[in-house]
Design an enzyme around this catalytic site. Sequence first.
Site, short mmCIF file in Angstrom:
data_model
loop_
_atom_site.label_atom_id
_atom_site.label_comp_id
_atom_site.label_asym_id
_atom_site.label_seq_id
_atom_site.Cartn_x
_atom_site.Cartn_y
_atom_site.Cartn_z
N ARG A 97 -57.45 9.42 -8.56
CA ARG A 97 -56.24 9.39 -9.29
C ARG A 97 -56.31 10.01 -10.53
NH1 ARG A 97 -53.99 3.24 -11.70
NH2 ARG A 97 -55.65 3.81 -12.91
N THR A 112 -51.08 11.12 -15.02
CA THR A 112 -49.94 11.13 -14.28
C THR A 112 -50.16 9.66 -13.19
OG1 THR A 112 -50.85 12.40 -12.19
CG2 THR A 112 -49.65 13.67 -14.08
N ASP A 131 -62.16 -1.58 -12.78
CA ASP A 131 -62.27 -0.53 -11.98
C ASP A 131 -63.27 -0.88 -10.67
OD1 ASP A 131 -63.52 2.05 -10.79
OD2 ASP A 131 -61.93 2.77 -11.96
#
Length: 211
Positions: A103, A107, A201
């Site tokens: 990722r 963005t 994460d």
Amino acid sequence: MRVHVADHPLITHKLTVLRDRETPSPQFRSLVAELITLLSYEATREVRVEPVTVQTPVAPYSGLALSKPVPLVVPILRAGLGMLDGMMAVLPNAEVGFLGMARNEETLEPTTYAERLPEDLSGRQCFVLDPMLATGGSLGAALEFLFQRGASDVTAICILGAPEGLARLEKETEGRDVRLVLGALDERLNEVGYIVPGLGDAGDRLYGLAQ
């Protein structure tokens, strides 16, 4: 898209420990494997089978065996690797492919950097492993990659999901045969695209920061 959110107390218990920021990586990895084994039972409810007859020590028995071609399990690197052992405990005869996606933290959109998959997935049942359905970008791109290879029967397994990612995935897979199995559906995404309350994460908690 058909969505199943697990509500088993053992799943919720394991998720609670995973969410705890004090849970160390070795325990986190072990719990992820256990959790995915539980979720896999639901995810494989519609696995393709065919009738077979075997001889027991007492008499013939008419049962079921996995159909050919065998299912294909596709973890999304790197965090999806932590889910693989739990899935293979349920489907040990399945074949495994890999899809590397990252990722862009600015963005929040995914990029594909590696793949190891059959060129033709026609007729294959595919099971995609991705711990977090956050924005939906990575999982949506992975599903589209499989569709472009001819896949038509895909099940995705995620530990956690956010409503924003779920809505995006439903829109992008409209008209496709896709099933999504979630350990839990959380509240929302924060301003940087993390699931709230989430567990942080997943890749970092599985394998460390790798700086």
